[in-house]
Design an enzyme around this catalytic site. Structure first.
Site, PDB file in Angstrom:
ATOM      1  N   GLY A  55       0.927  -1.194  -0.137  1.00 48.42           N
ATOM      2  CA  GLY A  55      -0.002   0.018   0.072  1.00 48.42           C
ATOM      3  C   GLY A  55       0.752   1.076   0.047  1.00 48.42           C
ATOM      4  O   GLY A  55       2.005   1.385  -0.931  1.00 48.42           O
ATOM      5  N   GLU A  56       0.473   2.134   0.753  1.00 47.74           N
ATOM      6  CA  GLU A  56       1.406   3.351   0.988  1.00 47.74           C
ATOM      7  C   GLU A  56       1.907   3.418   2.356  1.00 47.74           C
ATOM      8  O   GLU A  56       0.961   3.520   3.325  1.00 47.74           O
ATOM      9  CB  GLU A  56       0.738   4.540   0.536  1.00 47.74           C
ATOM     10  CG  GLU A  56       1.257   5.829   0.688  1.00 47.74           C
ATOM     11  CD  GLU A  56       2.635   5.697   0.023  1.00 47.74           C
ATOM     12  OE1 GLU A  56       2.639   5.321  -1.344  1.00 47.74           O
ATOM     13  OE2 GLU A  56       3.740   6.332   0.440  1.00 47.74           O
ATOM     14  N   SER A  57       3.292   3.141   2.698  1.00 47.87           N
ATOM     15  CA  SER A  57       3.606   3.157   4.043  1.00 47.87           C
ATOM     16  C   SER A  57       3.570   4.260   4.790  1.00 47.87           C
ATOM     17  O   SER A  57       2.894   4.133   6.206  1.00 47.87           O
ATOM     18  CB  SER A  57       5.081   2.697   4.270  1.00 47.87           C
ATOM     19  OG  SER A  57       5.714   3.428   3.547  1.00 47.87           O
ATOM     20  N   CYS A  87       5.949  -5.203   0.558  1.00 47.40           N
ATOM     21  CA  CYS A  87       6.072  -4.000   0.108  1.00 47.40           C
ATOM     22  C   CYS A  87       5.796  -3.039   1.127  1.00 47.40           C
ATOM     23  O   CYS A  87       6.998  -2.768   1.793  1.00 47.40           O
ATOM     24  CB  CYS A  87       5.168  -4.123  -1.108  1.00 47.40           C
ATOM     25  SG  CYS A  87       5.978  -2.597  -2.194  1.00 47.40           S
ATOM     26  N   ARG A 116      12.692   3.588   0.413  1.00 50.22           N
ATOM     27  CA  ARG A 116      11.238   3.410  -0.198  1.00 50.22           C
ATOM     28  C   ARG A 116      11.599   3.802  -1.928  1.00 50.22           C
ATOM     29  O   ARG A 116      12.416   4.509  -2.158  1.00 50.22           O
ATOM     30  CB  ARG A 116      10.370   4.787   0.265  1.00 50.22           C
ATOM     31  CG  ARG A 116      10.025   4.379   1.718  1.00 50.22           C
ATOM     32  CD  ARG A 116       9.305   5.539   2.290  1.00 50.22           C
ATOM     33  NE  ARG A 116       7.956   5.413   1.383  1.00 50.22           N
ATOM     34  CZ  ARG A 116       7.317   6.730   1.216  1.00 50.22           C
ATOM     35  NH1 ARG A 116       8.019   7.910   1.541  1.00 50.22           N
ATOM     36  NH2 ARG A 116       6.266   6.587   0.395  1.00 50.22           N
ATOM     37  N   ILE A 145       6.068  -3.453  -7.243  1.00 48.80           N
ATOM     38  CA  ILE A 145       5.289  -2.042  -7.560  1.00 48.80           C
ATOM     39  C   ILE A 145       5.667  -1.007  -6.590  1.00 48.80           C
ATOM     40  O   ILE A 145       5.467  -0.990  -5.576  1.00 48.80           O
ATOM     41  CB  ILE A 145       3.827  -2.324  -7.262  1.00 48.80           C
ATOM     42  CG1 ILE A 145       3.119  -3.494  -8.139  1.00 48.80           C
ATOM     43  CG2 ILE A 145       2.957  -1.104  -7.517  1.00 48.80           C
ATOM     44  CD1 ILE A 145       1.774  -3.960  -7.637  1.00 48.80           C
ATOM     45  N   ARG A 146       6.405  -0.110  -7.246  1.00 45.64           N
ATOM     46  CA  ARG A 146       7.041   1.136  -6.555  1.00 45.64           C
ATOM     47  C   ARG A 146       7.599   0.530  -5.143  1.00 45.64           C
ATOM     48  O   ARG A 146       7.233   0.969  -4.074  1.00 45.64           O
ATOM     49  CB  ARG A 146       5.911   2.336  -6.082  1.00 45.64           C
ATOM     50  CG  ARG A 146       5.782   2.891  -7.281  1.00 45.64           C
ATOM     51  CD  ARG A 146       4.742   4.083  -7.331  1.00 45.64           C
ATOM     52  NE  ARG A 146       5.116   5.032  -6.162  1.00 45.64           N
ATOM     53  CZ  ARG A 146       5.984   5.917  -6.523  1.00 45.64           C
ATOM     54  NH1 ARG A 146       6.527   6.039  -7.582  1.00 45.64           N
ATOM     55  NH2 ARG A 146       6.375   6.709  -5.459  1.00 45.64           N
ATOM     56  N   HIS A 181       5.311  -8.168  -4.114  1.00 46.42           N
ATOM     57  CA  HIS A 181       3.670  -8.480  -3.715  1.00 46.42           C
ATOM     58  C   HIS A 181       3.533 -10.098  -3.941  1.00 46.42           C
ATOM     59  O   HIS A 181       2.904 -10.398  -5.005  1.00 46.42           O
ATOM     60  CB  HIS A 181       2.809  -7.702  -4.727  1.00 46.42           C
ATOM     61  CG  HIS A 181       2.520  -6.284  -4.224  1.00 46.42           C
ATOM     62  ND1 HIS A 181       1.479  -5.655  -3.532  1.00 46.42           N
ATOM     63  CD2 HIS A 181       3.425  -5.082  -4.310  1.00 46.42           C
ATOM     64  CE1 HIS A 181       1.540  -4.670  -3.339  1.00 46.42           C
ATOM     65  NE2 HIS A 181       2.706  -4.347  -3.814  1.00 46.42           N
ATOM     66  N   GLU A 183       1.388 -11.858  -2.935  1.00 50.09           N
ATOM     67  CA  GLU A 183      -0.368 -12.232  -2.960  1.00 50.09           C
ATOM     68  C   GLU A 183      -0.772 -11.874  -4.565  1.00 50.09           C
ATOM     69  O   GLU A 183      -1.852 -12.394  -4.767  1.00 50.09           O
ATOM     70  CB  GLU A 183      -0.977 -11.319  -2.066  1.00 50.09           C
ATOM     71  CG  GLU A 183      -1.369  -9.975  -2.360  1.00 50.09           C
ATOM     72  CD  GLU A 183      -0.111  -8.950  -2.347  1.00 50.09           C
ATOM     73  OE1 GLU A 183       1.147  -9.479  -1.937  1.00 50.09           O
ATOM     74  OE2 GLU A 183      -0.455  -7.842  -2.851  1.00 50.09           O
TER      75      GLU A 183
HETATM   76  N1  GLN Z   1       6.037   2.937  -2.411  1.00 53.72           N
HETATM   77  C1  GLN Z   1       5.275   2.514  -1.442  1.00 53.72           C
HETATM   78  C2  GLN Z   1       5.646   3.141  -0.005  1.00 53.72           C
HETATM   79  O1  GLN Z   1       6.526   3.747   0.112  1.00 53.72           O
HETATM   80  C3  GLN Z   1       5.180   0.863  -1.332  1.00 53.72           C
HETATM   81  C4  GLN Z   1       4.536   0.328  -2.538  1.00 53.72           C
HETATM   82  C5  GLN Z   1       3.786  -0.818  -2.224  1.00 53.72           C
HETATM   83  O2  GLN Z   1       3.521  -1.312  -1.231  1.00 53.72           O
HETATM   84  N2  GLN Z   1       3.212  -1.351  -3.545  1.00 53.72           N
HETATM   85  O3  GLN Z   1       4.940   2.894   0.968  1.00 53.72           O
END
Ligand code: GLN
Length: 198
Positions: A55-57, A87, A116, A145-146, A181, A183
């Site tokens: 997600g977005e940490s 992630c 990150r 993913i990112r 990821h 999952e």
């Molecule tokens: N870039 C996101 C972060 O810094 C992590 C990306 C992800 O969980 N797919 O939280």
């Protein structure tokens, strides 16, 4: 895949206020564990392990604090609660977060420094077949993913897989962290490995 009977009754919390929750829950259920959505401190009662999804940490850190989950979860983790962070979830479990927001918090239960969004803009997302130490059945299809990357590995941390010589799957005691990821690929082997090691 056949259900693993020994996992029946094992309750695995999935932090569910933000992030890629559903596919983790499906993977856990498919393996015979019971996935429990964690949104409040009360949801932590009775769980045998926890998954912190991608997600977005920064947002997840904020939501962990505002929901009141952060402190009791930190206490459970300090007591040895097994955790699987993927992630953003990996970032949340790391000792040190580089390129984070100043107010971003992490549980610090794995002695690594993670950066990150470390794979750079042009390759924000990619898929690769990952050779994972000790994983039977061949390479693991890993979706990034990112993704963050591990830049420093402390003593006691086992590196299980790397991309371009940079660790992306590590374990310290009962805590497993993946920069990708697992999952999303439909391959349940890493969830299974996490569960059987509980
Ligand atoms: N870039 C996101 C972060 O810094 C992590 C990306 C992800 O969980 N797919 O939280």
């Amino acid at each position: 895949m056949a259900k693993a009977p020994c996992l029946n009754g094992v309750k695995v919390g999935v932090f569910a206020l933000q992030g890629a929750v559903q596919r983790h829950a499906e993977a856990l259920d498919a393996l015979g564990a019971e996935a429990v959505a964690v949104r409040t401190p009360e949801d932590l009662a009775g769980i045998d392990a926890i998954v912190l999804p991608g997600g977005e940490s920064t947002t997840m850190s904020q939501l962990l604090v505002t929901s009141g989950v952060f402190e009791p979860l930190a206490a459970r983790l300090a007591d040895g609660l097994p955790a699987f962070g993927t992630c953003a979830g990996m970032i949340l479990l790391a000792r040190e977060v580089l390129d984070g927001r100043p107010d971003q918090r992490s549980f610090g239960v794995v002695d690594v420094s993670v950066r990150r969004n470390a794979f750079g803009r042009q390759v924000d997302s990619f898929e690769t077949d990952l050779a994972v130490d000790g994983l039977a059945g061949g390479d693991f299809p890993a979706v990034f993913i990112r993704a963050p990357v591990v830049e420093r590995v402390g003593r006691g941390v086992e590196v299980l897989a790397a991309v371009r010589d940079r660790p992306v799957l590590c374990r310290q005691g009962p805590v497993l962290i993946a920069a990708f990821h697992p999952e999303l690929s439909g391959d349940l082997r890493l969830h299974q490995r996490f569960l059987v090691e509980l």
